[in-house]
Design a protein around this motif. Structure first.
Motif, mmCIF file in Angstrom:
data_model
loop_
_atom_site.group_PDB
_atom_site.id
_atom_site.type_symbol
_atom_site.label_atom_id
_atom_site.label_comp_id
_atom_site.label_asym_id
_atom_site.label_seq_id
_atom_site.Cartn_x
_atom_site.Cartn_y
_atom_site.Cartn_z
ATOM 1 N N PHE A 1 0.651 -1.106 -0.032
ATOM 2 C CA PHE A 1 -0.010 0.019 -0.014
ATOM 3 C C PHE A 1 0.711 1.220 -0.160
ATOM 4 O O PHE A 1 0.619 2.109 -0.728
ATOM 5 C CB PHE A 1 -0.874 -0.082 1.048
ATOM 6 C CG PHE A 1 -1.839 1.211 1.409
ATOM 7 C CD1 PHE A 1 -2.984 1.315 0.643
ATOM 8 C CD2 PHE A 1 -1.456 2.336 2.307
ATOM 9 C CE1 PHE A 1 -3.526 2.528 0.747
ATOM 10 C CE2 PHE A 1 -2.226 3.235 2.484
ATOM 11 C CZ PHE A 1 -3.430 3.541 1.574
ATOM 12 N N GLU A 2 1.923 1.330 0.778
ATOM 13 C CA GLU A 2 2.842 2.505 0.971
ATOM 14 C C GLU A 2 3.665 2.694 -0.384
ATOM 15 O O GLU A 2 3.750 3.698 -0.933
ATOM 16 C CB GLU A 2 3.672 2.218 2.236
ATOM 17 C CG GLU A 2 2.979 2.505 3.336
ATOM 18 C CD GLU A 2 3.810 2.474 4.759
ATOM 19 O OE1 GLU A 2 4.901 1.967 4.430
ATOM 20 O OE2 GLU A 2 3.376 2.593 5.774
ATOM 21 N N ALA A 3 4.044 1.594 -1.060
ATOM 22 C CA ALA A 3 4.947 1.487 -2.052
ATOM 23 C C ALA A 3 4.051 2.020 -3.227
ATOM 24 O O ALA A 3 4.485 2.576 -4.439
ATOM 25 C CB ALA A 3 5.528 0.332 -2.437
ATOM 26 N N ASN A 4 2.656 1.729 -3.324
ATOM 27 C CA ASN A 4 1.903 2.332 -4.254
ATOM 28 C C ASN A 4 0.972 3.526 -4.190
ATOM 29 O O ASN A 4 -0.353 3.304 -4.590
ATOM 30 C CB ASN A 4 0.979 1.172 -4.965
ATOM 31 C CG ASN A 4 1.924 0.073 -5.195
ATOM 32 O OD1 ASN A 4 2.577 0.207 -6.538
ATOM 33 N ND2 ASN A 4 1.987 -0.973 -4.727
ATOM 34 N N GLN A 5 1.497 4.373 -3.448
ATOM 35 C CA GLN A 5 0.476 5.587 -2.826
ATOM 36 C C GLN A 5 0.132 6.478 -4.240
ATOM 37 O O GLN A 5 -0.858 6.946 -4.102
ATOM 38 C CB GLN A 5 1.259 6.586 -1.966
ATOM 39 C CG GLN A 5 1.568 5.911 -0.393
ATOM 40 C CD GLN A 5 0.275 5.941 0.239
ATOM 41 O OE1 GLN A 5 -0.582 6.555 0.137
ATOM 42 N NE2 GLN A 5 0.009 4.863 1.012
ATOM 43 N N THR B 1 -5.659 0.121 -9.937
ATOM 44 C CA THR B 1 -4.176 -0.708 -9.444
ATOM 45 C C THR B 1 -3.971 -0.867 -8.175
ATOM 46 O O THR B 1 -3.593 -2.004 -8.105
ATOM 47 C CB THR B 1 -3.281 0.323 -10.269
ATOM 48 O OG1 THR B 1 -3.775 0.714 -11.616
ATOM 49 C CG2 THR B 1 -1.981 -0.232 -10.260
ATOM 50 N N LEU B 2 -4.397 -0.079 -7.125
ATOM 51 C CA LEU B 2 -3.858 -0.209 -6.022
ATOM 52 C C LEU B 2 -4.851 -1.515 -5.531
ATOM 53 O O LEU B 2 -4.286 -2.413 -4.717
ATOM 54 C CB LEU B 2 -4.323 1.052 -4.935
ATOM 55 C CG LEU B 2 -3.902 0.496 -3.540
ATOM 56 C CD1 LEU B 2 -2.468 0.563 -3.293
ATOM 57 C CD2 LEU B 2 -4.326 1.840 -2.760
ATOM 58 N N LEU C 1 -2.915 -4.906 -4.041
ATOM 59 C CA LEU C 1 -3.334 -5.342 -2.733
ATOM 60 C C LEU C 1 -3.893 -6.771 -2.631
ATOM 61 O O LEU C 1 -3.596 -7.891 -1.775
ATOM 62 C CB LEU C 1 -4.388 -4.392 -1.952
ATOM 63 C CG LEU C 1 -3.375 -3.366 -1.354
ATOM 64 C CD1 LEU C 1 -4.589 -2.368 -0.845
ATOM 65 C CD2 LEU C 1 -2.409 -3.647 -0.404
ATOM 66 N N ASP C 2 -4.876 -6.930 -3.794
ATOM 67 C CA ASP C 2 -5.496 -8.512 -4.203
ATOM 68 C C ASP C 2 -4.478 -9.575 -4.169
ATOM 69 O O ASP C 2 -4.343 -10.586 -3.550
ATOM 70 C CB ASP C 2 -6.543 -8.317 -4.934
ATOM 71 C CG ASP C 2 -7.790 -7.677 -4.529
ATOM 72 O OD1 ASP C 2 -7.932 -7.571 -3.254
ATOM 73 O OD2 ASP C 2 -8.586 -7.474 -5.514
ATOM 74 N N GLU C 3 -3.468 -9.181 -4.933
ATOM 75 C CA GLU C 3 -2.338 -9.958 -5.481
ATOM 76 C C GLU C 3 -1.635 -10.346 -3.960
ATOM 77 O O GLU C 3 -1.138 -11.484 -3.863
ATOM 78 C CB GLU C 3 -1.356 -9.242 -6.305
ATOM 79 C CG GLU C 3 -0.348 -10.124 -6.735
ATOM 80 C CD GLU C 3 0.802 -9.383 -7.705
ATOM 81 O OE1 GLU C 3 1.793 -10.271 -8.045
ATOM 82 O OE2 GLU C 3 0.587 -8.321 -8.064
#
Length: 177
Positions: free
Chosen positions: A51-55, A61-62, A66-68
């Motif tokens: 989550f933090e890496a994809n702010q 996309t997020l 996260l599902d992955e």
């Protein structure tokens, strides 16, 4: 009988090892929930780090990322549970197979020597009873162990799903504001 004992022992040991691992993971996840610092040494920490890496990523996309990571962590939690479950089902069937072969031996003894000598029939009856007992004695603890293991894993996966959904909802609210 030997097959039942070997399979049951292996499945039980593996189940205990996995249950211990899932319990330790559960404790780390609970500790991560109480902490403000992200620790990638636990599944929830890895979800939070994604989550933090994809702010800067969009909400869809997020959500996919996260599902992955939740799916990846779930598969780690469920590792080898299938084996415990399979042996818990297989053990009584192997016991039943032993019962059938024991009864075949008994009927063969009756056919060859008649029903007058109980000693001739005792071996087959003994095999039938012992293998049935071994199958049940193996299956009952393994069913309980599998259920405990599955419930423990499910609780951790529910926390991961809940936290992931909460992060996505928070992000969606922030984006729409």
């Amino acid at each position: 009988g030997a097959v039942i004992i070997v399979l049951g022992t292996l499945a039980f040991v593996l189940g205990i090892v996995r249950w211990t691992a899932v319990t330790l993971t559960s404790r780390k996840v609970v500790a991560q929930q109480k902490s403000d610092r992200v620790d990638t040494g636990n599944p929830l920490g890895r979800v939070l780090s994604v989550f933090e890496a994809n702010q800067n990523a969009d909400t869809e996309t997020l959500e996919l990322k996260l599902d992955e990571v939740v799916l990846r962590e779930s598969s780690k939690l469920l590792r080898f549970q299938w084996l415990v479950k399979t042996v818990s089902v297989l053990a009584p069937l192997l016991g039943l197979l032993g019962t059938v072969t024991g009864m075949i031996q008994t009927f063969q003894a009756i056919t060859l020597f008649g029903a007058g000598d109980p000693k001739m029939m005792a071996g087959g009856i003994s095999e039938a009873l012992v293998t049935t007992m071994l199958g049940l004695m193996t299956a009952i603890p393994l069913v309980l162990l599998y259920d405990t293991l599955a419930n423990s894993s499910r609780r951790v996966m529910e926390i991961l799903d809940e936290q992931s959904a909460g992060l996505i909802a928070e992000r969606s609210e922030r984006d729409s504001a």
